[in-house]
Design an enzyme around this catalytic site. Structure first.
Site, mmCIF file in Angstrom:
data_model
loop_
_atom_site.group_PDB
_atom_site.id
_atom_site.type_symbol
_atom_site.label_atom_id
_atom_site.label_comp_id
_atom_site.label_asym_id
_atom_site.label_seq_id
_atom_site.Cartn_x
_atom_site.Cartn_y
_atom_site.Cartn_z
ATOM 1 N N HIS A 96 0.753 -1.138 0.054
ATOM 2 C CA HIS A 96 -0.036 -0.040 0.155
ATOM 3 C C HIS A 96 0.759 1.258 -0.044
ATOM 4 O O HIS A 96 2.086 1.156 0.369
ATOM 5 C CB HIS A 96 -0.794 -0.076 1.320
ATOM 6 C CG HIS A 96 -0.178 0.267 2.521
ATOM 7 N ND1 HIS A 96 0.543 -0.920 3.109
ATOM 8 C CD2 HIS A 96 0.081 1.481 3.311
ATOM 9 C CE1 HIS A 96 0.802 -0.453 4.282
ATOM 10 N NE2 HIS A 96 0.613 0.841 4.404
ATOM 11 N N ASP A 98 0.276 5.178 1.974
ATOM 12 C CA ASP A 98 -0.513 5.487 2.972
ATOM 13 C C ASP A 98 -1.608 6.527 2.650
ATOM 14 O O ASP A 98 -1.402 7.370 1.601
ATOM 15 C CB ASP A 98 0.510 6.275 4.053
ATOM 16 C CG ASP A 98 1.452 5.400 4.563
ATOM 17 O OD1 ASP A 98 0.798 4.058 4.915
ATOM 18 O OD2 ASP A 98 2.759 5.483 4.969
ATOM 19 N N HIS A 250 4.788 0.297 0.250
ATOM 20 C CA HIS A 250 5.573 -0.484 1.343
ATOM 21 C C HIS A 250 4.762 -1.740 1.945
ATOM 22 O O HIS A 250 3.178 -1.860 1.545
ATOM 23 C CB HIS A 250 5.915 0.518 2.309
ATOM 24 C CG HIS A 250 4.917 1.442 3.165
ATOM 25 N ND1 HIS A 250 4.400 2.449 2.449
ATOM 26 C CD2 HIS A 250 4.450 1.006 4.215
ATOM 27 C CE1 HIS A 250 3.649 3.070 3.174
ATOM 28 N NE2 HIS A 250 3.375 2.145 4.170
ATOM 29 N N ARG A 265 5.037 6.641 13.657
ATOM 30 C CA ARG A 265 5.070 7.354 12.513
ATOM 31 C C ARG A 265 4.665 8.639 12.520
ATOM 32 O O ARG A 265 3.496 9.171 13.125
ATOM 33 C CB ARG A 265 4.108 6.521 11.562
ATOM 34 C CG ARG A 265 3.876 6.978 10.165
ATOM 35 C CD ARG A 265 3.102 6.174 9.153
ATOM 36 N NE ARG A 265 1.980 6.995 8.844
ATOM 37 C CZ ARG A 265 0.968 6.488 8.307
ATOM 38 N NH1 ARG A 265 0.735 5.155 7.963
ATOM 39 N NH2 ARG A 265 -0.124 7.153 8.055
HETATM 40 C C1 OGA Z 1 3.096 2.715 8.173
HETATM 41 C C2 OGA Z 1 3.328 1.379 7.704
HETATM 42 C C3 OGA Z 1 5.215 -0.544 7.957
HETATM 43 C C4 OGA Z 1 5.800 -1.180 9.030
HETATM 44 O O1 OGA Z 1 3.716 3.050 9.019
HETATM 45 O O2 OGA Z 1 2.678 3.365 7.212
HETATM 46 O O3 OGA Z 1 2.853 0.458 6.774
HETATM 47 O O4 OGA Z 1 7.051 -1.755 8.722
HETATM 48 N N1 OGA Z 1 4.219 0.597 8.514
HETATM 49 O O5 OGA Z 1 5.296 -0.786 10.266
HETATM 50 MN MN MN Z 2 1.757 2.434 5.808
#
Ligand code: OGA
Ligand code: MN
Length: 274
Positions: A96, A98, A250, A265
Protein backbone atom coordinates in the site's frame (compact mmCIF):
# COMPACT_ATOMS: atom_id res chain seq x y z
CA UNK A 1 28.58 16.37 3.95
CA UNK A 2 26.16 13.49 4.46
CA UNK A 3 26.26 10.59 2.04
CA UNK A 4 23.57 8.47 0.34
CA UNK A 5 24.42 4.80 -0.20
CA UNK A 6 22.09 3.17 -2.74
CA UNK A 7 20.50 -0.15 -1.86
CA UNK A 8 19.34 -0.97 -5.39
CA UNK A 9 19.57 0.91 -8.71
CA UNK A 10 16.16 2.59 -8.38
CA UNK A 11 14.87 2.30 -4.83
CA UNK A 12 16.29 2.74 -1.35
CA UNK A 13 19.36 4.49 0.03
CA UNK A 14 20.92 4.68 3.44
CA UNK A 15 21.84 8.17 4.55
CA UNK A 16 25.06 8.43 6.55
CA UNK A 17 26.73 11.29 8.34
CA UNK A 18 23.70 13.13 9.64
CA UNK A 19 22.52 13.43 13.24
CA UNK A 20 18.78 14.05 13.43
CA UNK A 21 18.91 15.00 17.10
CA UNK A 22 20.60 18.24 15.99
CA UNK A 23 18.83 21.01 14.15
CA UNK A 24 19.66 20.30 10.52
CA UNK A 25 20.56 23.10 8.10
CA UNK A 26 18.29 24.25 5.28
CA UNK A 27 20.94 23.03 2.86
CA UNK A 28 20.71 19.52 4.34
CA UNK A 29 16.90 19.63 4.32
CA UNK A 30 16.99 20.36 0.59
CA UNK A 31 19.59 17.68 0.03
CA UNK A 32 17.44 15.14 1.91
CA UNK A 33 14.38 16.16 -0.12
CA UNK A 34 16.34 15.48 -3.29
CA UNK A 35 17.54 12.09 -1.98
CA UNK A 36 13.98 11.17 -1.03
CA UNK A 37 12.67 11.94 -4.49
CA UNK A 38 15.59 10.21 -6.17
CA UNK A 39 15.65 7.01 -4.06
CA UNK A 40 11.92 6.94 -3.05
CA UNK A 41 12.82 5.73 0.44
CA UNK A 42 15.76 6.79 2.59
CA UNK A 43 17.00 5.07 5.73
CA UNK A 44 18.85 6.28 8.79
CA UNK A 45 20.49 4.27 11.58
CA UNK A 46 21.04 4.99 15.27
CA UNK A 47 18.92 8.11 15.50
CA UNK A 48 18.06 8.30 19.16
CA UNK A 49 15.47 11.06 18.88
CA UNK A 50 12.50 11.72 21.14
CA UNK A 51 8.94 12.31 19.86
CA UNK A 52 9.39 16.10 19.84
CA UNK A 53 12.53 15.80 17.69
CA UNK A 54 10.78 13.33 15.41
CA UNK A 55 8.02 15.91 14.86
CA UNK A 56 10.54 18.73 14.48
CA UNK A 57 12.45 16.83 11.80
CA UNK A 58 9.25 15.98 9.90
CA UNK A 59 8.05 19.62 10.01
CA UNK A 60 11.06 20.65 7.93
CA UNK A 61 9.38 18.91 5.00
CA UNK A 62 5.85 20.26 5.34
CA UNK A 63 2.69 20.40 7.42
CA UNK A 64 1.89 17.27 9.38
CA UNK A 65 -1.16 15.04 9.27
CA UNK A 66 -3.19 13.78 12.17
CA UNK A 67 -4.15 10.18 11.56
CA UNK A 68 -7.52 9.06 12.90
CA UNK A 69 -6.24 5.83 14.45
CA UNK A 70 -3.82 5.13 17.30
CA UNK A 71 -2.41 8.58 18.10
CA UNK A 72 0.39 8.71 20.66
CA UNK A 73 -0.76 10.20 23.93
CA UNK A 74 0.19 13.86 24.05
CA UNK A 75 1.37 13.83 20.42
CA UNK A 76 -1.64 13.79 18.11
CA UNK A 77 0.57 13.86 14.99
CA UNK A 78 2.35 10.64 15.92
CA UNK A 79 0.69 7.36 15.02
CA UNK A 80 1.70 4.32 17.05
CA UNK A 81 2.02 0.89 15.46
CA UNK A 82 2.31 -1.64 18.23
CA UNK A 83 2.13 -5.42 17.89
CA UNK A 84 2.75 -8.22 20.34
CA UNK A 85 1.22 -11.50 21.54
CA UNK A 86 -2.12 -9.80 22.23
CA UNK A 87 -2.11 -7.71 19.06
CA UNK A 88 -0.87 -9.85 16.16
CA UNK A 89 0.62 -7.96 13.21
CA UNK A 90 -1.79 -7.75 10.29
CA UNK A 91 -3.10 -4.55 8.72
CA UNK A 92 0.03 -3.20 7.08
CA UNK A 93 1.06 -6.61 5.68
CA UNK A 94 -0.52 -5.65 2.37
CA UNK A 95 1.19 -3.59 -0.35
CA UNK A 96 0.00 0.00 0.00
CA UNK A 97 0.68 3.67 -0.14
CA UNK A 98 -0.42 5.59 2.96
CA UNK A 99 -3.82 7.22 3.37
CA UNK A 100 -4.80 7.18 -0.30
CA UNK A 101 -8.38 7.42 1.03
CA UNK A 102 -7.66 11.11 1.57
CA UNK A 103 -8.30 13.55 -1.27
CA UNK A 104 -4.73 14.70 -0.61
CA UNK A 105 -2.72 11.64 0.43
CA UNK A 106 0.50 12.18 2.32
CA UNK A 107 3.72 13.31 0.68
CA UNK A 108 5.72 11.01 2.88
CA UNK A 109 5.93 9.17 6.15
CA UNK A 110 8.77 9.06 8.65
CA UNK A 111 8.72 5.85 10.66
CA UNK A 112 11.03 5.19 13.61
CA UNK A 113 11.55 1.83 15.31
CA UNK A 114 11.25 2.00 19.09
CA UNK A 115 11.25 -1.77 19.78
CA UNK A 116 12.07 -4.44 17.24
CA UNK A 117 11.83 -8.23 17.32
CA UNK A 118 15.16 -10.09 17.27
CA UNK A 119 14.35 -11.38 13.82
CA UNK A 120 11.59 -10.56 11.37
CA UNK A 121 9.42 -7.48 10.99
CA UNK A 122 11.28 -6.14 7.95
CA UNK A 123 9.57 -3.55 5.76
CA UNK A 124 9.62 -3.90 1.99
CA UNK A 125 9.34 -1.03 -0.48
CA UNK A 126 8.33 -1.17 -4.15
CA UNK A 127 9.18 1.38 -6.83
CA UNK A 128 5.86 2.21 -8.50
CA UNK A 129 7.53 4.18 -11.30
CA UNK A 130 9.33 0.98 -12.26
CA UNK A 131 6.01 -0.87 -11.87
CA UNK A 132 4.45 1.50 -14.40
CA UNK A 133 7.32 1.09 -16.83
CA UNK A 134 6.98 -2.66 -16.51
CA UNK A 135 3.39 -2.59 -17.86
CA UNK A 136 3.02 -3.45 -21.54
CA UNK A 137 1.96 -0.72 -23.98
CA UNK A 138 -1.60 -2.04 -24.24
CA UNK A 139 -2.11 -1.87 -20.47
CA UNK A 140 -0.50 1.57 -20.27
CA UNK A 141 -2.95 2.89 -22.86
CA UNK A 142 -5.90 1.03 -21.33
CA UNK A 143 -5.44 2.71 -17.94
CA UNK A 144 -4.52 6.14 -19.25
CA UNK A 145 -7.03 8.68 -17.96
CA UNK A 146 -8.80 6.17 -15.70
CA UNK A 147 -9.66 7.07 -12.13
CA UNK A 148 -9.69 4.61 -9.27
CA UNK A 149 -11.91 4.63 -6.21
CA UNK A 150 -10.01 4.67 -2.89
CA UNK A 151 -11.78 4.00 0.33
CA UNK A 152 -11.16 4.28 4.05
CA UNK A 153 -13.19 1.10 4.71
CA UNK A 154 -10.27 -1.22 5.60
CA UNK A 155 -9.36 1.18 8.42
CA UNK A 156 -12.78 0.82 10.03
CA UNK A 157 -11.65 -2.42 11.61
CA UNK A 158 -8.97 -0.58 13.58
CA UNK A 159 -11.45 2.00 14.68
CA UNK A 160 -13.76 -0.73 15.94
CA UNK A 161 -10.86 -2.44 17.70
CA UNK A 162 -9.89 0.83 19.33
CA UNK A 163 -13.41 1.06 20.77
CA UNK A 164 -15.10 3.48 18.36
CA UNK A 165 -18.87 3.55 18.79
CA UNK A 166 -21.47 3.71 15.99
CA UNK A 167 -21.58 7.48 16.12
CA UNK A 168 -17.83 7.81 15.68
CA UNK A 169 -17.88 5.32 12.81
CA UNK A 170 -20.68 7.24 11.10
CA UNK A 171 -18.66 10.44 11.54
CA UNK A 172 -15.71 8.81 9.77
CA UNK A 173 -17.87 7.70 6.88
CA UNK A 174 -18.99 11.32 6.53
CA UNK A 175 -15.51 12.79 6.95
CA UNK A 176 -13.84 10.35 4.58
CA UNK A 177 -16.11 9.49 1.66
CA UNK A 178 -14.54 7.45 -1.17
CA UNK A 179 -12.16 9.53 -3.32
CA UNK A 180 -10.99 9.27 -6.92
CA UNK A 181 -7.34 9.30 -7.94
CA UNK A 182 -5.76 8.75 -11.37
CA UNK A 183 -4.45 5.21 -11.89
CA UNK A 184 -1.32 6.76 -13.32
CA UNK A 185 0.08 9.50 -11.15
CA UNK A 186 2.58 12.17 -12.19
CA UNK A 187 5.20 13.01 -9.59
CA UNK A 188 4.89 16.74 -8.79
CA UNK A 189 8.68 17.18 -8.53
CA UNK A 190 10.07 14.99 -11.31
CA UNK A 191 7.11 14.71 -13.69
CA UNK A 192 7.66 10.94 -13.75
CA UNK A 193 4.68 8.61 -14.04
CA UNK A 194 3.88 5.90 -11.51
CA UNK A 195 1.20 3.30 -11.01
CA UNK A 196 -1.06 4.63 -8.28
CA UNK A 197 -3.41 1.87 -7.13
CA UNK A 198 -2.88 -0.22 -4.02
CA UNK A 199 -4.24 -3.45 -2.61
CA UNK A 200 -5.25 -1.91 0.72
CA UNK A 201 -7.41 1.06 -0.25
CA UNK A 202 -8.25 0.85 -3.97
CA UNK A 203 -11.62 -0.82 -4.43
CA UNK A 204 -12.78 -0.02 -7.95
CA UNK A 205 -12.42 2.05 -11.11
CA UNK A 206 -14.77 4.85 -12.06
CA UNK A 207 -17.12 3.83 -14.87
CA UNK A 208 -15.81 0.25 -15.11
CA UNK A 209 -18.06 -2.67 -14.12
CA UNK A 210 -17.02 -4.20 -10.82
CA UNK A 211 -15.86 -7.61 -12.11
CA UNK A 212 -13.80 -6.09 -14.85
CA UNK A 213 -12.33 -3.46 -12.52
CA UNK A 214 -11.41 -6.10 -9.93
CA UNK A 215 -9.68 -8.19 -12.58
CA UNK A 216 -7.69 -5.25 -13.90
CA UNK A 217 -6.81 -4.05 -10.40
CA UNK A 218 -5.61 -7.50 -9.37
CA UNK A 219 -3.15 -7.48 -12.24
CA UNK A 220 -2.01 -3.98 -11.42
CA UNK A 221 -1.59 -4.74 -7.69
CA UNK A 222 0.58 -7.72 -8.64
CA UNK A 223 3.22 -5.43 -10.17
CA UNK A 224 4.37 -4.34 -6.69
CA UNK A 225 5.44 -7.86 -5.75
CA UNK A 226 8.31 -8.15 -8.26
CA UNK A 227 11.62 -8.40 -6.40
CA UNK A 228 13.35 -6.46 -9.22
CA UNK A 229 11.57 -3.26 -8.18
CA UNK A 230 11.91 -3.67 -4.42
CA UNK A 231 14.21 -3.08 -1.52
CA UNK A 232 13.91 -4.50 1.96
CA UNK A 233 14.80 -2.85 5.24
CA UNK A 234 15.96 -4.71 8.33
CA UNK A 235 15.12 -2.62 11.37
CA UNK A 236 17.16 -1.95 14.45
CA UNK A 237 16.09 0.13 17.39
CA UNK A 238 16.29 3.83 16.40
CA UNK A 239 16.34 3.10 12.68
CA UNK A 240 14.24 5.44 10.55
CA UNK A 241 12.63 4.98 7.16
CA UNK A 242 11.38 8.05 5.31
CA UNK A 243 9.44 7.18 2.17
CA UNK A 244 8.03 9.15 -0.74
CA UNK A 245 4.42 8.07 -0.66
CA UNK A 246 3.89 9.48 -4.18
CA UNK A 247 6.20 7.04 -5.91
CA UNK A 248 6.51 3.89 -3.81
CA UNK A 249 4.49 1.40 -1.84
CA UNK A 250 5.43 -0.53 1.28
CA UNK A 251 4.64 -3.77 3.06
CA UNK A 252 5.27 -4.66 6.72
CA UNK A 253 6.24 -8.31 6.98
CA UNK A 254 4.02 -9.98 9.58
CA UNK A 255 6.38 -12.80 10.51
CA UNK A 256 7.42 -11.99 14.09
CA UNK A 257 4.37 -12.95 16.12
CA UNK A 258 4.22 -13.28 19.14
CA UNK A 259 7.22 -10.95 19.56
CA UNK A 260 6.87 -7.26 20.17
CA UNK A 261 7.37 -4.53 17.60
CA UNK A 262 6.75 -0.87 18.34
CA UNK A 263 6.99 1.84 15.72
CA UNK A 264 6.02 5.51 15.57
CA UNK A 265 5.06 7.32 12.40
CA UNK A 266 4.82 10.98 11.52
CA UNK A 267 3.18 11.80 8.22
CA UNK A 268 3.68 14.86 6.03
CA UNK A 269 0.72 16.31 4.17
CA UNK A 270 0.77 15.95 0.41
CA UNK A 271 -1.11 17.39 -2.53
CA UNK A 272 -3.85 16.17 -4.79
CA UNK A 273 -2.58 13.49 -7.20
CA UNK A 274 -2.77 14.38 -10.92
C1 OGA B 1 3.16 2.59 8.06
C2 OGA B 1 3.35 1.18 7.75
C3 OGA B 1 5.12 -0.38 8.01
C4 OGA B 1 5.84 -1.05 9.10
O1 OGA B 1 3.70 3.05 9.07
O2 OGA B 1 2.49 3.27 7.29
O3 OGA B 1 2.77 0.65 6.85
O4 OGA B 1 6.82 -1.73 8.78
N1 OGA B 1 4.27 0.58 8.51
O5 OGA B 1 5.45 -0.93 10.27
MN1 MN C 1 1.74 2.27 5.67
Amino acid sequence: MPLAVSQTPTIGAEIRGIDLSQDISQENVEWLEAQLVRHKVIFFRDQNIDPAAHLGFARKFGELETHPVNPKEGFSEIMVLHNNAEKPPSGTAVWHSDVTWRAKPSLGSILIARKVPNVGGDTLFADMEAAYEFLDDATQSEIKGMKAIHQFAPMRRYLIESGADAERLARFDLDYPPVLHPLVRTHPVTGRKSLYVNALFTVGIEGVPNDEAKRLLRNLFATAVRPEIQCRFRWQENSIAFWDNRSCQHYATADYYPNERLMERVTIQGDQPF
